[in-house]
Design an enzyme around this catalytic site. Structure first.
Site, PDB file in Angstrom:
ATOM      1  N   LEU A  75       0.864  -1.167   0.000  1.00 60.72           N
ATOM      2  CA  LEU A  75       0.000   0.000   0.000  1.00 60.72           C
ATOM      3  C   LEU A  75       0.910   1.229   0.000  1.00 60.72           C
ATOM      4  O   LEU A  75       1.980   1.211   0.612  1.00 60.72           O
ATOM      5  CB  LEU A  75      -0.898   0.032   1.246  1.00 60.72           C
ATOM      6  CG  LEU A  75      -1.935  -1.072   1.398  1.00 60.72           C
ATOM      7  CD1 LEU A  75      -2.694  -0.903   2.715  1.00 60.72           C
ATOM      8  CD2 LEU A  75      -2.913  -1.093   0.231  1.00 60.72           C
ATOM      9  N   ASP A  76       0.480   2.285  -0.667  1.00 57.88           N
ATOM     10  CA  ASP A  76       1.252   3.518  -0.634  1.00 57.88           C
ATOM     11  C   ASP A  76       1.409   3.992   0.806  1.00 57.88           C
ATOM     12  O   ASP A  76       0.581   3.684   1.674  1.00 57.88           O
ATOM     13  CB  ASP A  76       0.556   4.609  -1.458  1.00 57.88           C
ATOM     14  CG  ASP A  76       0.503   4.282  -2.934  1.00 57.88           C
ATOM     15  OD1 ASP A  76       1.299   3.436  -3.383  1.00 57.88           O
ATOM     16  OD2 ASP A  76      -0.344   4.867  -3.639  1.00 57.88           O
ATOM     17  N   ARG A  77       2.431   4.774   1.028  1.00 58.18           N
ATOM     18  CA  ARG A  77       2.740   5.231   2.385  1.00 58.18           C
ATOM     19  C   ARG A  77       1.533   5.886   3.064  1.00 58.18           C
ATOM     20  O   ARG A  77       1.260   5.640   4.235  1.00 58.18           O
ATOM     21  CB  ARG A  77       3.906   6.223   2.338  1.00 58.18           C
ATOM     22  CG  ARG A  77       4.378   6.696   3.695  1.00 58.18           C
ATOM     23  CD  ARG A  77       5.613   7.553   3.593  1.00 58.18           C
ATOM     24  NE  ARG A  77       6.257   7.741   4.878  1.00 58.18           N
ATOM     25  CZ  ARG A  77       7.510   8.113   5.046  1.00 58.18           C
ATOM     26  NH1 ARG A  77       8.271   8.326   3.989  1.00 58.18           N
ATOM     27  NH2 ARG A  77       8.013   8.264   6.240  1.00 58.18           N
ATOM     28  N   ARG A 193      -5.097   5.947  -7.798  1.00 62.92           N
ATOM     29  CA  ARG A 193      -4.836   7.387  -7.844  1.00 62.92           C
ATOM     30  C   ARG A 193      -4.668   7.869  -9.284  1.00 62.92           C
ATOM     31  O   ARG A 193      -5.213   8.912  -9.681  1.00 62.92           O
ATOM     32  CB  ARG A 193      -3.600   7.710  -7.023  1.00 62.92           C
ATOM     33  CG  ARG A 193      -3.726   7.304  -5.569  1.00 62.92           C
ATOM     34  CD  ARG A 193      -2.377   7.233  -4.878  1.00 62.92           C
ATOM     35  NE  ARG A 193      -1.727   8.545  -4.815  1.00 62.92           N
ATOM     36  CZ  ARG A 193      -0.498   8.726  -4.344  1.00 62.92           C
ATOM     37  NH1 ARG A 193       0.210   7.679  -3.917  1.00 62.92           N
ATOM     38  NH2 ARG A 193       0.025   9.933  -4.304  1.00 62.92           N
TER      39      ARG A 193
END
Length: 261
Positions: A75-77, A193
């Site tokens: 998962l992105d930060r 995104r």
């Protein structure tokens, strides 16, 4: 590294071969050769020491190996929520095969700018490196190098008007927002995104893909939450796990008058 050095992490499910954790926002999954951490991989090794060496290494920009014990997907930060980790090689191999076969279900909640008019739909746009910023990916014109197929299903859960926009926010950005459930069928970097930006509904708080749009609703990060994951355990049982909403997401939905079923 001890547990006290890392943000508290809730274990939502576990068996002998894997676990599903509720990743806090702002925690990097693993190092990149530049950031100092702590990382989720540190927590994994403390809590699941049997996972050491399970998985594949990554390569830093400098060409050094980066250990990613237990990591099957990322998962992105700034993204919070459900993340599957592997404890054993058997668990890792099974999960990796399921990701490759696209039989693992992942559903995200995203609060986005603008009114999403349709009830549901599919974004099917290949993704490649942005030609203008090495940090970004793109599903629009101007990519460089190879593009890869990418497909995201989405469902509109709510759309409405927010009247309490701060006075310093440009009226050109609008007052309409939507809550969607996004289900990526492929696993490209920043896929949700990038796809939502490509259809003019960037995620609230996305400072990389919508840098001119402000943080709202109490968010100090990307308004994206990994809500549900579903996979098949080694014993053949289908496991579905739901990650509870973090405080910023639940607070934003309350402010907007949205009730989750």
């Amino acid at each position: 590294m001890s547990n006290k050095d890392i943000l508290p992490i809730e274990i939502l499910y576990q068996d002998a071969h894997c676990a599903v954790i509720n990743k806090p926002a702002h925690l990097m999954v693993h190092g990149d050769g530049k950031a100092t951490g702590p990382f989720l991989t540190d927590w994994i090794l403390v809590n699941f020491p049997e996972s050491k060496g399970v998985g594949e290494t990554a390569r830093s920009i400098e060409g050094d190996d980066i250990e990613r014990s237990g990591i099957v997907h990322r998962l992105d930060r700034e993204t919070s929520g459900a993340l599957i980790v592997a404890k054993t090689k058997e668990g890792y191999d099974s999960l990796k095969a399921q990701f490759q076969d696209r039989t693992i279900l992942k559903k995200y909640l995203a609060l986005v700018w603008g009114e999403v008019q349709e009830e549901f739909g599919t974004i099917n746009r290949p993704i490649g490196r942005s030609g203008s910023d090495f940090r970004k990916w793109s599903a629009q014109r101007g990519t460089r190098g190879e593009t890869r197929e990418a497909e995201t299903y989405w469902t509109r859960l709510w759309t409405g008007t927010y009247h309490d926009i701060p006075a310093d926010v440009s009226p050109d950005l609008g007052k309409r927002f939507s809550l969607i459930e996004a289900e990526p069928k492929t696993g490209r970097t920043h896929q949700i995104r990038v796809h939502l930006t490509a259809v003019n509904h960037p995620v609230v708080g996305d400072s990389l893909y919508a840098p001119k749009r402000p943080y709202l609703f109490g968010f100090e990060r990307l308004a994206l939450h990994s809500h549900v994951v579903s996979f098949t355990a080694l014993d053949g049982e289908r496991i579905t796990v739901t990650a509870p909403l973090p405080e910023d997401m639940s607070g934003a939905l309350k402010e907007l008058g949205i009730e989750m079923k």
